[in-house]
Design a protein around this motif. Structure first.
Motif, PDB file in Angstrom:
ATOM      1  N   TRP A 182       1.800   0.496  -1.944  1.00 36.48           N
ATOM      2  CA  TRP A 182       1.259   1.763  -1.443  1.00 36.48           C
ATOM      3  C   TRP A 182       0.692   2.589  -2.592  1.00 36.48           C
ATOM      4  N   ARG A 183       1.392   2.646  -3.706  1.00 37.00           N
ATOM      5  CA  ARG A 183       0.933   3.458  -4.835  1.00 37.00           C
ATOM      6  C   ARG A 183      -0.381   2.948  -5.401  1.00 37.00           C
ATOM      7  N   GLU A 201      -2.978   3.909  -2.441  1.00 39.37           N
ATOM      8  CA  GLU A 201      -3.118   5.354  -2.263  1.00 39.37           C
ATOM      9  C   GLU A 201      -2.532   6.037  -3.500  1.00 39.37           C
ATOM     10  N   ALA A 246      -3.233   8.685  -5.117  1.00 40.89           N
ATOM     11  CA  ALA A 246      -3.066  10.132  -5.009  1.00 40.89           C
ATOM     12  C   ALA A 246      -2.971  10.494  -3.537  1.00 40.89           C
ATOM     13  N   ALA A 247      -2.236  11.553  -3.261  1.00 35.37           N
ATOM     14  CA  ALA A 247      -2.064  11.962  -1.867  1.00 35.37           C
ATOM     15  C   ALA A 247      -3.419  12.282  -1.249  1.00 35.37           C
ATOM     16  N   GLY A 248      -3.685  11.702  -0.098  1.00 38.88           N
ATOM     17  CA  GLY A 248      -4.944  11.918   0.589  1.00 38.88           C
ATOM     18  C   GLY A 248      -4.721  11.915   2.077  1.00 38.88           C
ATOM     19  N   SER A 256      -2.027   9.531   3.412  1.00 38.27           N
ATOM     20  CA  SER A 256      -0.653   9.980   3.192  1.00 38.27           C
ATOM     21  C   SER A 256      -0.228  10.973   4.259  1.00 38.27           C
ATOM     22  N   ASP A 305       4.764  10.126   1.099  1.00 38.70           N
ATOM     23  CA  ASP A 305       4.408  10.746  -0.169  1.00 38.70           C
ATOM     24  C   ASP A 305       3.525   9.802  -0.967  1.00 38.70           C
ATOM     25  N   GLU A 306       2.831  10.359  -1.973  1.00 38.13           N
ATOM     26  CA  GLU A 306       1.930   9.540  -2.773  1.00 38.13           C
ATOM     27  C   GLU A 306       2.676   8.514  -3.615  1.00 38.13           C
ATOM     28  N   ALA A 307       3.933   8.740  -3.872  1.00 39.51           N
ATOM     29  CA  ALA A 307       4.722   7.775  -4.651  1.00 39.51           C
ATOM     30  C   ALA A 307       6.015   7.467  -3.895  1.00 39.51           C
TER      31      ALA A 307
END
Length: 271
Positions: free
Chosen positions: A130-131, A134, A136-138, A141, A147-149
């Motif tokens: 996922w990281r 994605e 960065a959060a977009g 997300s 969450d972005e991470a």
């Protein structure tokens, strides 16, 4: 399947593990399931049903389950429904649902159950993929509710949240969340595949230290063994890249299935 080392590994084994992370859901619609079934129902199934009877039963059971949970205030009913695969075994349900088209209610419910199982089993690797998909959060997300991470626990919680949302909340939104999740993982796998080396190269530990060969024969022998090792690694890398690409494509198609089903549900045409 063990895929804890799926990311962060530069060797072919890492890429192979990543391939396994995707193949569990995208390439296979079935998992090992305990056979805890009503013998009378199984006998009825084994006795043979014509395709129309089977289709009617698949649609009726899917609609009945969804309606029952939507109209209950009992959290225990919701819990049992979410854990259907783990606690009851779903051989009979698989017979009814797994062959249904993705643009039908039984077909998409089956895919939601399989998605949850896959996410739970591969939570560690999927949190890392996922990281990549994605970073960065977009919008993805936000829609998926991740969450972005995300941690492995976040992935497991999301798996439960998507399926429970399908039964207790906005069904179309749950399908869109599932689709977005598959899209991001597909994007992550594609990025990793493109970044993977086309051919394996020797690790430092594989090279013979200078001056250690006593004779030309031993040098030649070592070179032959090293060449074979290099070839095997190159083959493993090529297979891993191909596997990631294939899995990404399958997940993209699965994402589209979820989004199409969500649209049909909103239009009152998913049955």
């Amino acid at each position: 399947m063990s895929i804890d080392s799926a990311t962060g590994a530069s060797g072919a084994s890492g890429y192979g593990s990543m391939r396994a992370a995707g193949a569990g859901f995208a390439s296979s619609g079935r998992f090992a399931r305990p056979a805890q079934l009503d013998p009378a129902l199984m006998d009825h199934m084994s006795g043979g049903l014509d395709p129309q009877q089977l289709s009617d039963m698949s649609h009726a059971t899917a609609a009945s389950l969804l309606d029952r949970v939507h109209h209950t205030a009992d959290p225990e009913v919701v819990r049992r429904t979410l854990n259907l695969v783990e606690t009851k075994g779903v051989d009979l349900v698989a017979e009814l649902w797994s062959h249904s088209d993705s643009d039908t209610l039984p077909g998409v419910l089956w895919r939601l159950y399989m998605l949850r199982t896959w996410m739970q089993r591969n939570r560690d690797a999927l949190s890392r993929i996922w990281r990549v998909g994605e970073p960065a959060a977009g919008p993805a997300s936000v829609v998926a509710g991740i969450d972005e991470a995300p941690t492995a626990d976040d992935i497991a919680d999301t798996a439960d949240s998507i399926l429970s949302g399908a039964f207790t909340g906005d069904f179309a939104m749950a399908l869109d969340r599932a689709g977005v999740f598959c899209d991001v993982i597909a994007r992550g796998l594609t990025t990793m595949s493109e970044a993977a080396p086309a051919n394996a190269t020797h690790d430092d530990g594989d090279a013979a230290p200078s001056g250690t060969s006593d004779t030309a024969n031993s040098t030649a022998a070592h070179g032959s063994e090293a060449g074979a090792t290099t070839g095997a690694k190159a083959h493993a890398h090529a297979n891993a890249k191909s596997g990631m690409q294939s899995t990404a494509t399958s997940l993209h198609h699965t994402a589209q299935d979820f989004h199409v089903a969500a649209k049909l549900w909103r239009e009152g045409r998913l049955d």
